[in-house]
Design an enzyme around this catalytic site. Structure first.
Site, PDB file in Angstrom:
ATOM      1  N   ASP A 221     -20.713  12.813 -15.173  1.00  0.00           N
ATOM      2  CA  ASP A 221     -22.069  12.532 -14.866  1.00  0.00           C
ATOM      3  C   ASP A 221     -22.447  11.901 -13.764  1.00  0.00           C
ATOM      4  O   ASP A 221     -23.460  11.443 -13.624  1.00  0.00           O
ATOM      5  CB  ASP A 221     -22.639  11.900 -16.208  1.00  0.00           C
TER       6      ASP A 221
ATOM      7  N   CYS B 128       0.652  -1.109   0.187  1.00  0.00           N
ATOM      8  CA  CYS B 128      -0.064  -0.069   0.076  1.00  0.00           C
ATOM      9  C   CYS B 128       0.796   1.174  -0.167  1.00  0.00           C
ATOM     10  O   CYS B 128       0.609   2.207  -0.850  1.00  0.00           O
ATOM     11  CB  CYS B 128      -0.839   0.026   1.293  1.00  0.00           C
TER      12      CYS B 128
END
Length: 228
Positions: A143, A50
């Site tokens: 959108d 990570c």
């Protein structure tokens, strides 16, 4: 594992409602204004893979910003952990160890958002037996609709250069009637979508449309220089 289908199956397993037609959750809409957005989760702060992932994401943040993409990370760790870990990430990048990254990290300690979005890994668990967040990437369009989802296992770090390439493809194909072929990179030729008639294609692409001859005699491999 990479595909909308795989993610949808995991989402159903976790009781989540997100699918390829879903939009940005209401709780996140203010964080994604009229821009493209990337929401990416990781299993745990202060872990090796990570750290390398968010380090690379931080390095590429200016490139995503140029493309009007807002990045938001997520894990089940606390805000204080995120701040402290940010120092490690910056140090990994060879920079000053500050409590600041070019993108926020959501502290989803109660796993509420992770559950809703199907981001929990059913196989990876913490010392208390609680599921960890998987390596998930969601790309949303202006959108607020989901355009792409990618799911990686905990043992495989993501390629953020590939995610940037995917964003370039998504943005190009959202506004032009083209598709990007295998291994496409910005500046390479693109493919004319099969639904576009030849005559219309000639008008839309003044730089020319080039068809590859095939044994079948079918003219479906139509290329054109990348449109502006």
């Amino acid at each position: 594992m990479v595909s909308r289908g795989n993610h949808t199956a995991l989402a159903e397993q976790q009781g989540a409602s997100l699918d390829p037609s879903s939009s940005v959750p209401r709780s996140l809409r203010q964080d994604f204004p009229q821009l493209w957005g990337i929401l990416f989760s990781h299993p745990r702060d202060f872990t090796p893979v990570c750290t390398t992932e968010l380090g690379r994401a931080a390095k590429l943040a200016p490139e995503f910003s140029k493309r009007n993409v807002k990045m938001i990370a997520l894990s089940i760790d606390s805000v204080q952990d995120h701040l402290s870990w940010s120092k490690d990430i910056n140090a990994y990048n060879g920079e000053r160890p500050e409590e600041k990254l070019p993108f926020p990290i959501i502290a989803d300690a109660n796993r509420e958002l992770a559950v809703k979005l199907g981001m929990l890994d059913p196989d990876e668990r913490d010392k208390d037996g609680m599921p960890l967040t998987a390596r998930v990437v969601f790309v949303f369009g202006p959108d607020k609709k989901l355009k792409l989802s990618i799911l990686y296992p905990a043992t495989t770090g993501r390629n953020f250069d590939e995610i940037l390439r995917v964003v370039d493809s998504l943005q190009l194909t959202a506004y032009k009637k083209v598709a990007t072929p295998v291994d496409w990179k910005p500046g390479d030729s693109v493919m004319v979508v099969p639904t576009l008639p030849d005559e219309e294609a000639k008008k839309l692409f003044p730089k020319g449309v080039f068809t590859k001859d095939l044994p079948s005699g079918k003219k479906y491999l139509r290329y054109t220089p990348q449109p502006e």
